[in-house]
Design an enzyme around this catalytic site. Structure first.
Site, PDB file in Angstrom:
ATOM      1  N   GLU A 506       0.839  -1.196   0.000  1.00 40.86           N
ATOM      2  CA  GLU A 506       0.000   0.000   0.000  1.00 40.86           C
ATOM      3  C   GLU A 506       0.876   1.249   0.000  1.00 40.86           C
ATOM      4  O   GLU A 506       0.769   2.120  -0.876  1.00 40.86           O
ATOM      5  CB  GLU A 506      -0.878  -0.036   1.246  1.00 40.86           C
ATOM      6  CG  GLU A 506      -1.636   1.234   1.567  1.00 40.86           C
ATOM      7  CD  GLU A 506      -2.226   1.115   2.963  1.00 40.86           C
ATOM      8  OE1 GLU A 506      -3.456   0.979   3.053  1.00 40.86           O
ATOM      9  OE2 GLU A 506      -1.464   1.154   3.955  1.00 40.86           O
ATOM     10  N   ASP A 702      -9.780   1.294   6.123  1.00 37.88           N
ATOM     11  CA  ASP A 702      -9.771   1.113   4.671  1.00 37.88           C
ATOM     12  C   ASP A 702     -10.825   1.992   4.007  1.00 37.88           C
ATOM     13  O   ASP A 702     -10.587   2.611   2.967  1.00 37.88           O
ATOM     14  CB  ASP A 702     -10.053  -0.357   4.317  1.00 37.88           C
ATOM     15  CG  ASP A 702      -8.774  -1.169   4.142  1.00 37.88           C
ATOM     16  OD1 ASP A 702      -7.718  -0.724   4.654  1.00 37.88           O
ATOM     17  OD2 ASP A 702      -8.830  -2.245   3.529  1.00 37.88           O
TER      18      ASP A 702
END
Length: 832
Positions: A506, A702
């Site tokens: 990420e 998220d």
């Protein structure tokens, strides 16, 4: 690669939106508009006028391809791109630039697109070809030869609603018609000439049925330029009786007109063309639309062309009052920029009392707080704006020779659909480009326009202050005392999730995206080398994928991948290829293709699966048999797939476009219709997984990314404009009600507080998190209400520093904060 990119561009992988009023398509020339209703939408298939690159067409009509446009409200028109182009049709003479007026009909689940063109091997004359698709938007597959026995132009096909039989009509040395076979590609009768029509040049037949009568309509030169005329009969092939004129000749002597007539939602419409954008050269035309009405005996009332056109204009869009429904007091219109006509028109108010009316403006049920007027004036001026006859604002325009956006609060917010009036109350030589209410999000994506909105500047922040704010956010992540970027030796670097003391795909892929956006090649290359060495699998079932977490020394914490990392790796590598080329030590494009190709080879494997679930065309949570069963809403950035379709050059262009469409449809189902919240993970159909535990069904860390991702999709593609505007308003309204300075970072998707709190970095606490403040501000790019200004102000005032309780997420908060500031300043861009 360049050849394929050109092909892709012509195939029209990205959509764009053209707003209402006449002309209906406002970024290109569109002549001969054939309108058809398919699946509850209006589709328009025009020819595409261009200035020819070859002689002698430079002084004549020149068309090389066809686009298709669609609308559900006749106000917002979406360009689905090129569907047929001359040099990709086997039988068409190369570079002939003669793809004239087309038609499209549906039968048996197939869409048949009919088009005239110059055949290969012929010195003159036209053939008519057919291209077939399973969708009205394409992709269309041209047949290898034209229809045998049909020589002419301007095909029109009628499928008789009485018995389903098909007929084709065309022009060329007279007006002709014939039956079509059921395969829709062969004549089923000898061509017959249409009789009983008036003397004079005729072309462009369009035939339709209404209440048992058949209307044969056509452009007709009764004097020196074309009218639109018609005849009526009792069967598809006549005999027809001439009835008269539908539309008179152009008042400015545009020589041609060409049309179609169609019913939509109970109203009949006439589509036609005029040389609005090219008053000096009438071979460059633009499609228009006006309402059409019938008399009691079935004859057609004459249509007077208008600038206002049809449809209802949203008050929260730019209202181009130069497309007026009435003008008075000496007001006039002119091009904003005569050398660039597609920039549109302006309204000139030369003196006090000059006035313009513009009808059918929808203010909705929510109050509008502000009016925006883009204007300039030779003297200090004042305009009055009325809605429904009531003054809603008095706007003072300063003396200025440059366009300026003037914002004032409205006195009384209108509701519903109102007619508006703009009148000059004081001053002289005042010009208005447009007016609007609220934040007026842009109506076209950067993929089409090449332009990016600087909403921070619109808020009043100086460019110097904006640049400083961006630099502060960047430095905090990459050079400051609380940085997350660390260089290793002479050639590598990593980004660390400090609170978890690891390196994640990420963060690495985010860092690469930031580096390429900021044109920092060395930083990009360092991050890529580290990711490739320590994270990317070079063999085995997971080949091409990346370990989602490693220790800072490169030791793996996991072997599996998290799909969002691959998503960003691919897109940032494509951007790096576009920005720096592929011959400086790293072949970025080949690396992106390698990830894609490796991913698509994993169907049926036991340890890995494709990045995109092939059945649903949606991104997986993790690309393996377990995580491939569901998805994560925060991984969905549909415009990334459109970028892959345009630049990956991997032969999967249509698949990526299908993924973009599926992703947008999925988000509609995944997001709560009241709160705008979404779960961290869910099923491909958007339903909750109900697996129990703290992860999954709630809106948590998220999920913060979803508002920003939707803002990106809106800003870059704008293919889901109406829904995304509603979403932006919805989630900001929810957070505003919770308290703009106190809304929390975790919720159940219905807006209630969760029973279980997800901890982060050893802290287990609900808080007002910087990262969520940032993403909720970023979605202002799509919002229409003025409260979005308050969200942007809150982001502006955030800092890269610990919270009061000592918790500090330099990594996640810091990265999304920088992304949000880049978006809102117009500095997060597609790198072409």
């Amino acid at each position: 690669m360049k050849k394929n990119i050109l092909l892709l561009t012509m195939m029209g992988m990205a959509t764009s939106v053209a707003l209402a009023q006449n002309p209906i398509i406002r970024d290109q020339y569109t002549a001969d508009p054939t309108a058809r209703v398919f699946n509850g939408k209006m589709y328009v298939y025009p020819s595409h006028d261009i200035v020819s690159p070859v002689e002698p067409e430079k002084k004549w009509f020149s068309m090389e391809d066809y686009h298709v446009f669609s609308s559900e409200n006749l106000t917002d028109w979406t360009d689905h791109g090129v569907i047929v182009t001359q040099n990709k049709v086997p039988w068409v003479k190369r570079d002939s630039y003669a793809m004239w007026a087309p038609d499209c009909v549906e039968k048996g689940g197939n869409y048949y697109f009919y088009f005239p063109a110059a055949p290969r091997g012929e010195k003159k004359g036209f053939g008519v070809g057919v291209a077939i698709a399973k969708s009205p938007e394409g992709p269309f597959r041209p047949m290898w030869r034209p229809i045998d026995g049909l020589n002419g132009i301007d095909p029109c096909v009628l499928i008789d609603p009485k018995d389903g039989k098909s007929y084709i009509y065309w022009a060329g040395m007279g007006m002709w018609m014939a039956r079509l076979k059921d395969n829709m590609m062969e004549l089923d009768s000898k061509p017959e000439q249409v009789k009983n029509l008036p003397e004079g040049f005729k072309e462009g037949p369009f035939v339709f049925e209404r209440q048992g009568k058949y209307y044969y309509t056509f452009p007709w030169v009764r004097d020196s330029t074309e009218t639109l005329a018609y005849a009526m009969g009792d069967s598809p092939m006549g005999p027809f009786e001439f009835k008269g004129v539908i539309m008179d000749e152009s008042p400015v002597a545009c020589w041609t007109n060409h049309h179609s007539i169609v019913e939509y939602k109970g109203q009949w419409y006439l589509f036609y063309h005029h040389n609005d954008y090219s008053p000096e050269f009438d071979k460059l035309r633009s499609a228009r639309c006006d309402s059409l009405f019938f008399n009691a005996d079935g004859t057609i009332r004459k249509v007077t062309p208008t600038l206002r056109g049809v449809g209802v204009t949203s008050a929260r869009n730019r209202i181009e009052i130069d497309r007026y429904s009435r003008i008075s007091g000496g007001a006039d219109i002119a091009f904003v920029n005569p050398s660039a006509p597609f920039e549109g028109w302006k309204t000139i108010f030369p003196k006090k009392g000059a006035s313009v009316d513009y009808n059918r403006v929808d203010f909705g049920n929510d109050a509008v707080g502000e009016i925006v007027v883009r204007a300039k004036s030779a003297s200090a001026a004042r305009i009055a704006v009325k809605a429904g006859g009531k003054v809603v604002a008095m706007v003072d325009i300063p003396k200025t020779d440059k366009w300026r956006d003037v914002r004032v609060k409205v006195k009384e917010s209108p509701k519903g659909i109102k007619d508006i009036n703009v009148t000059l109350m004081k001053g002289t030589k005042t010009e208005i480009d447009y007016i609007g209410f609220g934040m007026m999000p842009w109506a076209q994506g950067a993929m089409k326009s090449g332009k990016y909105r600087n909403l921070l500047a619109e808020m009043g922040y100086s460019q110097t202050a904006i640049d400083a704010k961006l630099q502060e956010a960047f430095n905090g992540l990459f050079t400051g005392k609380n940085k997350v970027y660390f260089e290793v030796g002479d050639s590598m670097a990593y980004i660390s999730d400090i609170k978890n003391n690891d390196v994640r795909t990420e963060g690495m892929s985010y860092g690469m995206m930031i580096a390429v956006q900021w044109d920092k090649k060395e930083m990009f290359d360092r991050l890529w080398r580290w990711a490739k060495k320590y994270m990317q699998h070079q063999k085995g079932q997971r080949k091409g994928y990346f370990r989602w977490s490693c220790k800072t020394d490169g030791t793996p914490n996991a072997q599996g991948a998290a799909s969002d990392g691959e998503l960003y790796f691919i897109t940032s590598l494509i951007f790096a290829s576009n920005r720096w080329g592929n011959d400086t030590g790293i072949n970025y494009h080949a690396e992106a293709q390698n990830i894609l190709n490796c991913s698509m080879e994993k169907t049926g494997m036991s340890e890995a699966s494709p990045l995109i679930n092939i059945e649903h065309k949606l991104i997986t949570f993790t690309p393996d048999p377990w995580g491939g069963q569901f998805t994560d809403p925060s991984y969905h950035i549909p415009v990334f797939y459109e970028i892959w379709a345009k630049y990956a050059d991997d032969g999967r262009e249509q698949f990526w476009l299908d993924c973009a469409k599926a992703s947008r449809q999925y988000l509609h189902k995944s997001i709560h219709p009241v709160t705008g919240l979404n779960p961290d993970y869910n099923n491909y159909d958007g339903t909750l997984m109900h697996r129990g535990g703290v992860l999954g069904d709630a809106f948590r860390y998220d999920s913060w990314r979803v508002p920003m991702n939707i803002a990106m999709d809106y800003s870059w593609s704008c293919a889901d404009r109406e829904w995304q505007q509603q979403y932006a308003n919805r989630i900001q309204n929810f957070l505003y009600e919770k308290g703009i300075d106190t809304f929390l970072d975790q919720y159940n998707i219905d807006g209630t507080e969760p029973a279980d709190i997800l901890e982060a970095g050893g802290y287990k606490k609900l808080r007002h998190s910087v990262g969520f403040v940032a993403t909720s501000a970023a979605v202002s790019l799509a919002a229409t209400h003025v409260k979005s200004r308050e969200f942007i102000e809150r982001l502006w005032n955030t800092r890269h520093e610990p919270y009061d309780d000592g918790y500090f997420d330099a990594y996640y908060d810091g990265l999304v904060r920088l992304f949000a500031l880049m978006h809102l300043s117009g500095q997060y861009r597609i790198i072409e």
